[in-house]
Write a protein that holds these residues in place. Sequence first.
Motif, PDB file in Angstrom:
ATOM      1  N   VAL A  14       2.636   1.647  -3.438  1.00  0.00           N
ATOM      2  CA  VAL A  14       2.041   2.390  -4.539  1.00  0.00           C
ATOM      3  C   VAL A  14       1.678   3.922  -4.332  1.00  0.00           C
ATOM      4  O   VAL A  14       1.611   4.574  -5.252  1.00  0.00           O
ATOM      5  CB  VAL A  14       0.226   1.565  -4.519  1.00  0.00           C
ATOM      6  CG1 VAL A  14      -0.540   2.257  -5.565  1.00  0.00           C
ATOM      7  CG2 VAL A  14       0.592   0.255  -5.023  1.00  0.00           C
ATOM      8  N   GLN A  15       1.375   4.148  -2.923  1.00  0.00           N
ATOM      9  CA  GLN A  15       1.315   5.677  -2.767  1.00  0.00           C
ATOM     10  C   GLN A  15       2.688   6.254  -3.161  1.00  0.00           C
ATOM     11  O   GLN A  15       2.530   7.503  -3.751  1.00  0.00           O
ATOM     12  CB  GLN A  15       0.906   5.888  -1.408  1.00  0.00           C
ATOM     13  CG  GLN A  15      -0.242   5.557  -0.696  1.00  0.00           C
ATOM     14  CD  GLN A  15      -1.352   6.397  -1.465  1.00  0.00           C
ATOM     15  OE1 GLN A  15      -1.393   7.454  -1.079  1.00  0.00           O
ATOM     16  NE2 GLN A  15      -2.296   5.607  -1.821  1.00  0.00           N
ATOM     17  N   THR A  21      -3.743  -0.931  -5.383  1.00  0.00           N
ATOM     18  CA  THR A  21      -3.318  -1.055  -3.979  1.00  0.00           C
ATOM     19  C   THR A  21      -3.810  -2.449  -3.227  1.00  0.00           C
ATOM     20  O   THR A  21      -3.229  -2.787  -2.458  1.00  0.00           O
ATOM     21  CB  THR A  21      -3.658   0.414  -3.270  1.00  0.00           C
ATOM     22  OG1 THR A  21      -3.522   1.357  -3.998  1.00  0.00           O
ATOM     23  CG2 THR A  21      -2.925   0.265  -1.934  1.00  0.00           C
ATOM     24  N   THR A  22      -5.284  -2.361  -3.583  1.00  0.00           N
ATOM     25  CA  THR A  22      -5.747  -3.460  -2.969  1.00  0.00           C
ATOM     26  C   THR A  22      -6.118  -4.678  -3.765  1.00  0.00           C
ATOM     27  O   THR A  22      -6.899  -5.449  -3.780  1.00  0.00           O
ATOM     28  CB  THR A  22      -7.204  -2.799  -2.329  1.00  0.00           C
ATOM     29  OG1 THR A  22      -7.740  -2.430  -3.465  1.00  0.00           O
ATOM     30  CG2 THR A  22      -7.145  -1.974  -1.214  1.00  0.00           C
ATOM     31  N   ALA A  54       0.803  -1.185   0.006  1.00  0.00           N
ATOM     32  CA  ALA A  54       0.089  -0.034  -0.054  1.00  0.00           C
ATOM     33  C   ALA A  54       0.929   1.405   0.074  1.00  0.00           C
ATOM     34  O   ALA A  54       0.480   2.323  -0.887  1.00  0.00           O
ATOM     35  CB  ALA A  54      -0.853  -0.172   1.272  1.00  0.00           C
ATOM     36  N   SER A  55       1.897   1.291   1.025  1.00  0.00           N
ATOM     37  CA  SER A  55       2.856   2.329   0.847  1.00  0.00           C
ATOM     38  C   SER A  55       3.523   2.559  -0.366  1.00  0.00           C
ATOM     39  O   SER A  55       3.894   3.791  -0.691  1.00  0.00           O
ATOM     40  CB  SER A  55       3.803   2.427   2.084  1.00  0.00           C
ATOM     41  OG  SER A  55       3.340   1.770   3.164  1.00  0.00           O
ATOM     42  N   PRO A  83      -3.834   3.990  -8.109  1.00  0.00           N
ATOM     43  CA  PRO A  83      -4.202   3.683  -6.834  1.00  0.00           C
ATOM     44  C   PRO A  83      -5.106   2.347  -6.675  1.00  0.00           C
ATOM     45  O   PRO A  83      -5.369   1.925  -5.467  1.00  0.00           O
ATOM     46  CB  PRO A  83      -5.006   5.167  -6.431  1.00  0.00           C
ATOM     47  CG  PRO A  83      -5.123   5.626  -7.573  1.00  0.00           C
ATOM     48  CD  PRO A  83      -4.214   5.314  -8.660  1.00  0.00           C
TER      49      PRO A  83
END
Lengths: 256, 190
Positions: B84-85, B110-111, B81-82, B107
């Motif tokens: 991708v950010q 991310t999931t 997640a971090s 974004p």
Amino acid sequence: MLSLSAVLFMLGLGALCGVVLSAASKIFYVYEDPRIAEVEFFMAGANCGGCGYAGCSAAAVAVVAGEAPPSACIVADAEAANNIAAVMGVDPGTAEPLLSYNTCMGGDRAPDKYYYMGINSCQALATLYGGKRECPVGCLGLGDCVRACAFDALKMGPHGYPVVDEIKCVGCGACEKVCPKDIMEIKTMSQKLLHLNQYDDRIAPCQQTCPAEIDIPRYIYQIKNGDYEGAVNTIRERNPTKSFAVILRPGLSPSL
Amino acid sequence: MGYMEIIIGGIFVNNILLAQFLGNCPFLGTSKKMETAVGMAMAVVFVLVLAGVITWLLYAFFLVPYKLVYMRTIAFILVIASLVQFVEMFLKKSIPALYAGLGIFLPLITTNCAVFGACILNIDKELSFMKTLVQSTAYAMGFGLALILFAGVRERIILSRVPKPLQDTSIGLVTAGILSLTFYAFKGMI
């Protein structure tokens, strides 16, 4: 002590990610025009997509980039357009609002070909021989457009065709998209007035062939009910010269 | 296991969408238009390769030495997640053209369980660093291949007469099943 090391590990990993991300947001900061946020503030914020952009923020970007006029948001009122024009420092202009117009005034008048017992939806009814009415182009009257309207601006009228509440209508085009018979049309007042009758328009034969495009059914209806002043105005509405005299005398049929 | 086997296996035999059924959400969600499918495929290639490499490093240098292997699920999720950010911010500043091209898909990944699943598969097979890199790339390319094939099929389906109850997602699921069956022809190649 196994759990303590796990907690410390996650704490460390989380802190590391947080520090890296917050540093990155500073290092990779991209300047964004502050006017975008200001313009978006004055828009309706419904993200309805009626303006043709992906959402309110996409429309705001287009306005700031000069690709869209200050009145791009069709839901927001004239005051909002003035505010947006003030932010952009341009003339708000006089954009004409789009409105939904119902082009079928027939409704229940057309006789039925068959009895329909099925899903209460025009889309479903239209798949059965183009609908139950003898009239192949007219309104089916089951109210798909009424259900599609998110602004409560459409009501099914007493004669089996929808009636537009022009104050509530924002011209988003939801009714136009959902109608299987293309009866609902989204256009400006000028487009409506400049429209010349076409062969496939849903109008009475007398109006279809009238060279001045006068709304003859309404004219006759007004005479029938004794509204002579309204009947004269109906003639004047589309009459190109405005000088024809309509002589009405009790007991005589009206003549031009 | 040689590099060629990893590549063929990752793209065709163990295709992450059609043989392992990971990441079916974007498979159905972004396959209605070819343009969107290509954007999503590119974003997955980008993120999956990076995530595969980073999670391998995290696993080999932190989780195993400190006996924290049982923490890998939550640790990987946090890192992906971090990551991708971070990548999103980096691209926005450095390569705006690519950022605009990937758009909303970056974004969204991310999931994506295809990314996380591929990272876990890399670790479970105990691959070396180079092989992890190759396998991640192969999985991502397999994802892109399946997604673009499926988008091509769906663009044709829109033009054909589908019975009303089967329209849109329903016929999409049926098509995905048939496409998955065709990929079973690759079983036994390795």
